[in-house]
Structures are given as C-alpha cells and as structure tokens.
Design an enzyme around this catalytic site. Structure first.
Site, PDB file in Angstrom:
ATOM      1  N   THR A  46       0.861  -1.231  -0.211  1.00  0.00           N
ATOM      2  CA  THR A  46       0.121   0.104   0.084  1.00  0.00           C
ATOM      3  C   THR A  46       0.708   1.466  -0.157  1.00  0.00           C
ATOM      4  O   THR A  46       0.409   2.322  -0.454  1.00  0.00           O
ATOM      5  CB  THR A  46      -0.910   0.081   1.273  1.00  0.00           C
TER       6      THR A  46
ATOM      7  N   TYR B 265       5.271 -11.590   5.480  1.00  0.00           N
ATOM      8  CA  TYR B 265       4.233 -11.046   4.497  1.00  0.00           C
ATOM      9  C   TYR B 265       3.941 -12.405   3.501  1.00  0.00           C
ATOM     10  O   TYR B 265       4.611 -12.575   2.412  1.00  0.00           O
ATOM     11  CB  TYR B 265       4.823  -9.969   3.869  1.00  0.00           C
TER      12      TYR B 265
ATOM     13  N   LYS C 168       7.671 -14.216  14.016  1.00  0.00           N
ATOM     14  CA  LYS C 168       6.759 -14.324  15.145  1.00  0.00           C
ATOM     15  C   LYS C 168       5.389 -14.043  14.766  1.00  0.00           C
ATOM     16  O   LYS C 168       4.450 -14.418  15.401  1.00  0.00           O
ATOM     17  CB  LYS C 168       7.097 -13.271  16.309  1.00  0.00           C
TER      18      LYS C 168
ATOM     19  N   VAL D 181      -3.718  -6.490   9.312  1.00  0.00           N
ATOM     20  CA  VAL D 181      -2.860  -5.521   8.604  1.00  0.00           C
ATOM     21  C   VAL D 181      -3.645  -4.891   7.262  1.00  0.00           C
ATOM     22  O   VAL D 181      -3.844  -5.779   6.317  1.00  0.00           O
ATOM     23  CB  VAL D 181      -1.611  -5.963   8.154  1.00  0.00           C
TER      24      VAL D 181
END
Length: 302
Positions: A51, A139, A163, A210
């Site tokens: 983004t 990601y 994590k 997210v």
C-alpha cells in the site's frame, strides 16, 4: 530500537503521500495522516508495504518514510517497518536502519521476481533477524512473490525470527488452519491481510489485521474491531461489515495503492497520487468507489 511489545489489533498498511508531481515524499502529509489514524484509535502502523508503494521508492525515501512514521507515532502505537527487497544485503541494510529508527518489528515479503525456495527464504529471514534483533512479520502474498508455503512451512519460520504473519493469500481455509492449529498458532501469530476476508478473520479469532482500507475508513475499522474482536458481537459486526465490504471489494480491483489513495482523496485528504506507471482511479471505477464510501456513511468531496 523500540521496546518489545506484542502486536495486535488494527494495524494500518500505510500509504506514502507524495508531493503533487510525485517527485518527493510529502512528510508533512504523512505526519498529518499518522495523527489522523492514531486519533481514530488504530493499534499500529505499517509503512513500507504494498500500500505504501515500496517498489517505487528509493532506499533513501523508504528510510525517510519510516523515520517520519516513528517520529509521528511518538511511542503511542508500534511501527512495523516494511523492509522487503530483492537483495539480501539491501533488505538487511533496511532492517538495521529500522532497528535504529525505533521500529517494533519488521514486515518481510520474499523476493518477488524469481521465487525463492524454502531454504533460501529461511536464510534470508535468519540474516535479517540476526542483524536487527527484531521480530519478523512474514508477509505471505503468493500472488506477488510466487512463494506459496503451507501452514506448517510457515510455522517452521519461527526458528529464524518469524513471530507474526500477515496473510494476504486470500485463502480462507489456510487462514483457518493457521488460526486453529495449536502447533502453528503457538509458533506464529497470524493476522489477516486480505481486505475482503477481514470480517471472517476477526470472527475466526485472528488477533489482528494489517489493513489498507483503514486509511480510508479508520472510524469504521475500529468499530468493527471493537464489535467483533473485543465484544464478540457478531450481529453488530455484520451490520458494520455490510457498510465496509463494498469498499474493500472495490479496492481489490485494479492497483490497490491507487484505490486506497483515490478513496482518501474522495474523503478530502491529500495524497499526491501514485507514481507511474500506475494512475489514480478515474471514470466509472472512481464513481463506484465514491458511491461505496458515501453508502458507508462518509461525506464524499467532488
């Protein structure tokens, strides 16, 4: 380096505002937007991701964006730095800078031209973690990276610094396994990262999202989190999601950053547009987004 803290809640996949000719980053507009989002109650900020048009930014600009985001947040919410790169050395440089700048964690997308193997990915993540000492948000975006890991393979990344997970696979059953399998959930905390699955992800127990649409709809985003994740009120959550889903669906059509920035402009917030070759939404696509934002309860400017 920021104090260690667990990530959760609505973490905004942050835009990168530009000057009107897109020649430089507009740091003042970024500061204004960060404060706008924090005032709305968001739980975290994620600059330097898709983004944020990270592939269109220079290394210097990426560092400036992170530094400004950390400064604007001023310790009120954690900042998760997007540091993905095609090169290990350059990703490590961005990771080291992020640690010094005060990031709470790193978001790492795999190299996205030639897909890496699992051993190569593990090596990359290990070097990033060892250099920065920061927790990693992996990601997971197979459509862009070409790397499509199974949930157990994602869990195996926990021993090289991962994590958390931003799951932008769009694969609902895989997200369910990531959330419900104790062997996986004990190792990696999964956040939804696919807009149109946000309601499902929160209802299924994801500890956060997210989310790029929050740039446009921060108030509704926080109301949805409170209803579904905090109070468990699915009836209210469905009513809120009915307002938000059309916007999320439209953002997933065409260039995502352009959609988010067009939505922000429709709310009257300066973004500077997107860098070429991409362009802002025009014609029917812009009109549909304006209608959806207005139907969600917001005033739309011309």
């Amino acid at each position: 380096m920021a104090p260690s803290q667990d990530l959760q809640g609505i973490m905004v996949a942050l835009i990168t505002p530009f000057t009107e000719d897109q020649s430089t980053v507009d740091l003042q507009a970024l500061d204004q937007h960060v404060n706008r989002l924090i005032d709305a109650g968001v739980h975290g900020l994620v600059p330097g991701g898709s983004t944020g048009e990270f592939t269109a930014l220079s290394a210097k600009e990426r560092k400036e964006v992170l530094e400004q985001t950390v400064a604007s947040a001023n310790g009120r919410v954690p900042v998760i730095a997007g540091i993905g790169h095609l090169s290990t050395d350059k990703a490590v440089d961005l990771a080291e800078h992020a640690a010094k700048a005060g990031a709470a964690a790193l978001m790492v997308v795999p190299p996205f031209y030639d897909a890496v193997s699992l051993p190569e990915l593990r090596g990359l993540l290990r070097e990033i973690h060892e250099a920065s000492k920061l927790p990693i948000v992996y990601y997971n975006i197979p459509s862009a990276s070409g790397v499509n890991l199974t949930p157990p393979e994602i869990a195996s990344l926990s021993d090289v610094g991962v994590k958390y997970l931003k799951d932008t696979s769009g694969n609902g059953p895989a997200l369910t396994e990531l959330l419900f399998s104790k062997d996986i959930a004990d190792k990696v905390t999964s956040f939804n990262g696919w807009d149109t699955l946000t309601f499902y992800g929160l209802a299924a127990g994801a500890k956060g999202s997210v989310w790029g649409a929050t740039n446009i709809l921060p108030e509704l985003s926080m109301q949805l989190w409170d209803a579904v994740a905090v109070r468990g009120d699915l009836k209210e959550g469905r009513k809120l999601w009915e307002k938000m889903f059309p916007v999320c669906k439209l953002l997933e059509t065409g260039n995502y950053a352009a959609g988010v920035k067009t939505g922000m402009e429709l709310r009257g917030w300066k973004t500077g547009g997107v860098r070429k070759p991409f362009t802002m939404r025009q014609g029917k696509m812009k009109e549909e987004l304006a209608v959806a934002i207005q139907a969600a309860g917001y005033k739309v400017v011309a």
